[in-house]
Design a protein around this motif. Structure first.
Motif, PDB file in Angstrom:
ATOM      1  N   ALA A  10       0.829  -1.201   0.000  1.00 15.54           N
ATOM      2  CA  ALA A  10       0.000   0.000   0.000  1.00 15.54           C
ATOM      3  C   ALA A  10       0.867   1.257   0.000  1.00 15.54           C
ATOM      4  CB  ALA A  10      -0.929  -0.001   1.203  1.00 15.54           C
ATOM      5  N   ILE A  11       1.961   1.254   0.752  1.00 15.44           N
ATOM      6  CA  ILE A  11       2.856   2.415   0.796  1.00 15.44           C
ATOM      7  C   ILE A  11       3.520   2.635  -0.556  1.00 15.44           C
ATOM      8  CG2 ILE A  11       5.009   3.283   1.817  1.00 15.44           C
ATOM      9  CD1 ILE A  11       4.079   1.987   4.462  1.00 15.44           C
ATOM     10  N   VAL A  12       3.955   1.549  -1.211  1.00 11.95           N
ATOM     11  CA  VAL A  12       4.590   1.663  -2.531  1.00 11.95           C
ATOM     12  C   VAL A  12       3.580   2.181  -3.557  1.00 11.95           C
ATOM     13  CG1 VAL A  12       5.629   0.340  -4.424  1.00 11.95           C
ATOM     14  CG2 VAL A  12       6.375  -0.048  -2.075  1.00 11.95           C
ATOM     15  N   ALA A  13       2.362   1.665  -3.520  1.00 11.98           N
ATOM     16  CA  ALA A  13       1.329   2.124  -4.461  1.00 11.98           C
ATOM     17  C   ALA A  13       0.999   3.595  -4.227  1.00 11.98           C
ATOM     18  CB  ALA A  13       0.070   1.272  -4.320  1.00 11.98           C
ATOM     19  N   LEU A  14       0.902   4.009  -2.970  1.00  9.11           N
ATOM     20  CA  LEU A  14       0.631   5.408  -2.657  1.00  9.11           C
ATOM     21  C   LEU A  14       1.767   6.304  -3.147  1.00  9.11           C
ATOM     22  CD1 LEU A  14      -1.204   7.474  -1.293  1.00  9.11           C
ATOM     23  CD2 LEU A  14       0.014   7.032   0.842  1.00  9.11           C
ATOM     24  N   GLY A  15       2.985   5.856  -2.958  1.00 13.18           N
ATOM     25  CA  GLY A  15       4.138   6.627  -3.443  1.00 13.18           C
ATOM     26  C   GLY A  15       4.119   6.762  -4.960  1.00 13.18           C
ATOM     27  N   VAL A  17       1.454   6.690  -6.955  1.00  9.63           N
ATOM     28  CA  VAL A  17       0.370   7.604  -7.335  1.00  9.63           C
ATOM     29  C   VAL A  17       0.768   9.051  -7.058  1.00  9.63           C
ATOM     30  CG1 VAL A  17      -1.991   8.310  -6.759  1.00  9.63           C
ATOM     31  CG2 VAL A  17      -1.458   5.904  -7.108  1.00  9.63           C
ATOM     32  N   LEU A  18       1.347   9.312  -5.891  1.00  9.02           N
ATOM     33  CA  LEU A  18       1.776  10.684  -5.578  1.00  9.02           C
ATOM     34  C   LEU A  18       2.874  11.156  -6.525  1.00  9.02           C
ATOM     35  CD1 LEU A  18       1.737  10.641  -1.670  1.00  9.02           C
ATOM     36  CD2 LEU A  18       0.129  11.750  -3.215  1.00  9.02           C
ATOM     37  N   PHE A  23       4.484  14.551 -11.106  1.00  7.22           N
ATOM     38  CA  PHE A  23       5.001  14.652 -12.467  1.00  7.22           C
ATOM     39  C   PHE A  23       4.011  15.358 -13.391  1.00  7.22           C
ATOM     40  CE2 PHE A  23       4.965  12.694 -16.710  1.00  7.22           C
ATOM     41  CZ  PHE A  23       6.206  13.124 -17.175  1.00  7.22           C
ATOM     42  N   LEU A  24       2.731  14.953 -13.330  1.00 10.20           N
ATOM     43  CA  LEU A  24       1.719  15.552 -14.194  1.00 10.20           C
ATOM     44  C   LEU A  24       1.492  17.024 -13.869  1.00 10.20           C
ATOM     45  CD1 LEU A  24      -0.928  12.695 -14.397  1.00 10.20           C
ATOM     46  CD2 LEU A  24       0.679  13.425 -16.158  1.00 10.20           C
TER      47      LEU A  24
END
Length: 142
Positions: A10-15, A17-18, A23-24
């Protein structure tokens, strides 16, 4: 052990996404600073040349601005009750405003614009201004 792996995932996925959002946002800020389309900053440079070949849509016709409602005068007649003179579409409305609702007390045609400009220079402050429509509405209510 499984709980630790789920939390780590979950922490890796959140990182991720952030990071993507950061970047965008930076790409969009750069494209807006250049004055081009916000989506042009998201496309790779090689694909941007292809988007120039596609004809753009014609600009939409500008929308007519809606008329504004102007509050001309306001007079308190009780603890939580007021008489408000509002102008919209060349008509002045005397509104009885309470905490339970708004009622139309009277309507009157607004004075022509040229007379308003002349009267604006000579008229005193709003609180000192005698307003015939407010007086007439107060008499009709009493």
């Amino acid at each position: 052990m499984d709980d630790i792996l789920v939390a780590l995932r979950a922490i890796v996925a959140l990182g991720a996404v952030l990071g993507l959002l950061l970047f965008l946002s930076r790409r969009l800020q750069k494209s807006q600073a250049k004055g081009v389309s916000p989506l042009a900053g998201l496309m790779p440079k090689k694909l941007a040349k292809l988007s120039e070949l596609v004809p753009s849509r014609p600009a939409a016709a500008p929308r007519a601005r809606p008329e504004k409602i102007t509050v001309v005068a306001r007079s308190g007649i009780g603890g939580k009750a007021q008489l408000v003179v509002a102008e919209f579409g060349g008509i002045r409305y005397v509104l009885g405003v309470t905490e339970h609702g708004i009622n139309v007390v009277d309507t009157q045609e607004a004075p022509p614009l040229v007379e308003e400009i002349v009267a604006e220079e000579k008229r005193p402050a709003v609180s000192e201004m005698p307003d015939d429509i407010v007086d007439r509405a107060l008499r009709s209510v009493a």
